[in-house]
Design an enzyme around this catalytic site. Structure first.
Site, PDB file in Angstrom:
ATOM      1  N   ASN A   1       0.657  -1.132   0.187  1.00  0.00           N
ATOM      2  CA  ASN A   1       0.099  -0.216  -0.100  1.00  0.00           C
ATOM      3  C   ASN A   1       1.058   1.270   0.036  1.00  0.00           C
ATOM      4  O   ASN A   1       1.933   1.212  -0.401  1.00  0.00           O
ATOM      5  CB  ASN A   1      -1.057  -0.204   1.091  1.00  0.00           C
ATOM      6  CG  ASN A   1      -2.367   0.813   0.797  1.00  0.00           C
ATOM      7  OD1 ASN A   1      -2.452   1.918   0.795  1.00  0.00           O
ATOM      8  ND2 ASN A   1      -3.389   0.016   0.378  1.00  0.00           N
ATOM      9  N   ARG A   2       0.259   2.283   0.358  1.00  0.00           N
ATOM     10  CA  ARG A   2       0.970   3.737   0.136  1.00  0.00           C
ATOM     11  C   ARG A   2       1.638   4.324   1.567  1.00  0.00           C
ATOM     12  O   ARG A   2       1.360   3.977   2.789  1.00  0.00           O
ATOM     13  CB  ARG A   2       0.118   4.559  -0.225  1.00  0.00           C
ATOM     14  CG  ARG A   2      -0.717   4.387  -1.507  1.00  0.00           C
ATOM     15  CD  ARG A   2      -1.675   5.069  -1.993  1.00  0.00           C
ATOM     16  NE  ARG A   2      -2.138   4.922  -3.405  1.00  0.00           N
ATOM     17  CZ  ARG A   2      -2.737   3.819  -3.797  1.00  0.00           C
ATOM     18  NH1 ARG A   2      -3.756   3.195  -2.633  1.00  0.00           N
ATOM     19  NH2 ARG A   2      -3.324   3.603  -4.858  1.00  0.00           N
TER      20      ARG A   2
ATOM     21  N   HIS B   1      -1.663  -9.824  -3.322  1.00  0.00           N
ATOM     22  CA  HIS B   1      -2.311  -8.761  -4.045  1.00  0.00           C
ATOM     23  C   HIS B   1      -3.305  -9.199  -5.197  1.00  0.00           C
ATOM     24  O   HIS B   1      -3.050  -9.252  -6.149  1.00  0.00           O
ATOM     25  CB  HIS B   1      -1.492  -7.614  -4.569  1.00  0.00           C
ATOM     26  CG  HIS B   1      -2.134  -6.370  -4.876  1.00  0.00           C
ATOM     27  ND1 HIS B   1      -2.668  -6.331  -6.225  1.00  0.00           N
ATOM     28  CD2 HIS B   1      -2.349  -5.379  -4.437  1.00  0.00           C
ATOM     29  CE1 HIS B   1      -3.219  -4.955  -6.262  1.00  0.00           C
ATOM     30  NE2 HIS B   1      -3.125  -4.369  -5.391  1.00  0.00           N
TER      31      HIS B   1
ATOM     32  N   ASP C   1     -11.770   1.554  -2.854  1.00  0.00           N
ATOM     33  CA  ASP C   1     -10.471   1.274  -2.970  1.00  0.00           C
ATOM     34  C   ASP C   1     -10.002   1.583  -1.306  1.00  0.00           C
ATOM     35  O   ASP C   1      -9.316   2.865  -1.106  1.00  0.00           O
ATOM     36  CB  ASP C   1      -9.436   2.214  -3.888  1.00  0.00           C
ATOM     37  CG  ASP C   1      -8.080   1.575  -4.168  1.00  0.00           C
ATOM     38  OD1 ASP C   1      -7.937   0.606  -3.292  1.00  0.00           O
ATOM     39  OD2 ASP C   1      -7.264   2.065  -4.803  1.00  0.00           O
TER      40      ASP C   1
ATOM     41  N   GLU D   1      -7.186  -7.691  -0.056  1.00  0.00           N
ATOM     42  CA  GLU D   1      -5.867  -8.093   0.450  1.00  0.00           C
ATOM     43  C   GLU D   1      -6.143  -8.075   1.942  1.00  0.00           C
ATOM     44  O   GLU D   1      -6.591  -7.100   2.504  1.00  0.00           O
ATOM     45  CB  GLU D   1      -5.120  -6.544   0.261  1.00  0.00           C
ATOM     46  CG  GLU D   1      -4.958  -6.187  -1.542  1.00  0.00           C
ATOM     47  CD  GLU D   1      -4.416  -4.967  -1.595  1.00  0.00           C
ATOM     48  OE1 GLU D   1      -3.576  -4.264  -0.901  1.00  0.00           O
ATOM     49  OE2 GLU D   1      -4.841  -4.059  -2.436  1.00  0.00           O
TER      50      GLU D   1
END
Ligand code: NAG
Ligand code: NAG
Ligand code: NAG
Ligand code: NAG
Ligand code: NAG
Ligand code: NAG
Ligand code: NAG
Length: 392
Positions: free
Chosen positions: A94-95, A193, A274, A352
């Site tokens: 992820n971010r 993922h 998302d 996920e």
């Protein structure tokens, strides 16, 4: 299966180049894929990203469907178009906000790769799912991949050694991931993922997954994010009947697509999902994830295939494939005659199992022990069982 003696062997040999007795007599096939199977389930995997490429499940009437997205050949994964199909993003999925984090008062900068280089997605431009893992074991029902991620790669401190084991038992795909930070403290968050279409794109009525039914029984809350999906520190309520309510009852992924609140729900000008949903299971005391029920369920009435996901992880990201635009081909094992063989917008669902995203930049969440690992920490572990069943 991990035995404690194998684990301690791995821990003690991790710094040196690991060479386990491998037994690769079983693969690969002509497409470069490695097969494992059990009753009612057959999967193909590749070293690139330790990715699942195909997962065959019998649907209604015994018709087998390939229910995950991927490419036909192992080498197709190395192209420029990289949708993170079925791999293990790492070392931090992820971010990462502003591509930076602080450990013990030291600031680290990692390589950005998203939103005009405002953040790092899935470990950066050479994240784990852009690399070939090594196969260290392969039997007819199990395969183990390993990766050694060097100190400084993508800007992350310290070496990380990880093992990803996929095992098939009757109607079940089991994932176990362990990772060890062998030299320095570093962030670790991993996941599988995988993109799903439980119809194998063969439903003549629709190429999308909008009619798949989704349930997150423990997820009354989600992580609040900004316009580019970076957590802003808030935890938001998924109020009953709101577009993010998948906990009070199962509903179709597309049930609320035209509701005004769906617009912007997944970032700027984005309509759909998302989102990182929290998994709140501890309120009734200690639990064993194997028998505390699935954290998520996805089902398609058309194919009759349902997957119940059990996991030890405390969050669950769901993405409804808004970014797909009819340019990515589906596999030769999928689709229906007479329809374009490309993935359409909303054609899939990514699910996920993971922890609370970007917790390394939200110290007030107090999740450091689940995100920062070092030579003296317990081993990072992730486990999940994907249990399939089929209606007649
Ligand atoms: C390796 O695989 C072969 C063929 O499946 C099997 O006969 C042999 O026992 C295996 N060896 C080990 C060490 O597992
Ligand atoms: C982003 O990180 C850099 C250091 O890498 C820092 O100078 C800058 O202030 C940060 N920006 C924001 C908006 O946090
Ligand atoms: C990213 O950073 C640049 C400045 O480096 C800025 O102009 C831009 O608006 C930022 N955001 C996005 C979403 O690109
Ligand atoms: C992965 O392995 C394949 C097969 O050996 C090779 O062709 C490819 O270049 C490798 N890719 C990377 C990113 O190392
Ligand atoms: C999707 O589900 C809705 C509501 O259950 C139903 O009316 C519709 O016919 C379905 N569409 C497709 C394409 O399967
Ligand atoms: C979302 O869909 C569900 C199921 O059809 C419905 O009960 C709910 O009212 C909808 N919510 C919104 C905000 O449209
Ligand atoms: C928002 O998305 C729509 C549909 O994808 C697109 O036509 C439009 O140009 C976008 N608007 C902005 C401001 O980006």
């Amino acid at each position: 299966m991990w035995t404690s003696s194998l684990l301690s062997l791995l821990a003690t040999t991790a710094v040196a180049q690991y060479s386990a007795p491998s037994n690769n007599t079983l693969g690969p096939n002509a497409d470069g894929k490695y097969e494992i199977s059990s009753e009612g389930i057959r999967g193909l995997f590749i070293p690139y990203g330790a990715s699942v490429t195909n997962l065959f499940i019998p649907g209604k009437g015994g018709v087998e469907r390939d229910v995950v997205l991927g490419f036909d050949k192992a080498l197709d994964y190395e192209g420029k178009d990289h949708p993170h199909f079925g791999g293990v993003p790492g070392r931090y999925a992820n971010r990462i906000k502003n591509s930076t984090f602080v450990i013990d008062d030291v600031r680290y900068n990692v390589v950005p790769n998203e939103n005009n280089n405002n953040d790092t997605l899935h470990g950066g431009p050479n994240g784990w799912d852009y690399r070939n893992f090594t196969i260290v074991a392969h039997t007819k029902d199990s395969i183990t991949f390993s990766i050694v991620d060097p100190d400084g790669e993508m800007g992350f401190p310290g070496e990380v050694v990880s093992y990803v084991t996929y095992t098939m038992t009757p109607n079940t795909w089991k994932i176990k991931i362990v990772a060890m930070a062998t030299t320095k403290k570093t962030p670790i968050m991993l996941t599988s993922h995988t993109y799903w279409n439980l119809d194998g794109f063969a439903n003549p009525e629709t190429p999308t997954a909008l009619n798949h039914t989704f349930h997150l029984p423990y997820s009354g809350q989600r992580v609040g994010v900004d316009n580019i999906l970076i957590p802003d520190g808030t935890i938001l309520p998924n109020e009953k009947h709101s577009v993010n309510d998948f906990w009070s009852a199962p509903k179709q992924i597309g049930a609320n697509l035209t509701a005004p609140e769906s617009h912007g729900n997944c970032g700027f000008n984005c309509t759909g999902y998302d989102n990182c949903y929290l998994v709140n299971r501890a309120q009734n005391g200690p639990y064993d994830w194997h028998n505390s029920g699935p954290v998520a369920t996805l089902a398609s009435e058309w194919s009759g295939i349902k997957v119940d996901i059990y996991s030890d992880q405390e969050a669950f990201q769901m993405y409804s494939c808004i970014g797909q635009n009819g340019k990515t081909p589906i596999k030769s094992t999928q689709g229906v005659a007479g329809r374009e063989a490309f993935v359409q917008q909303y054609g899939c669902v990514v699910m996920e199992v993971q922890d609370w995203i970007d917790a390394i930049n939200q110290p007030e969440w107090q999740r450091e022990s689940k995100h920062i690992f070092g030579p003296n920490s317990p081993t990072y572990t992730l486990e999940a069982d994907y249990v399939f069943s089929t209606t007649k």
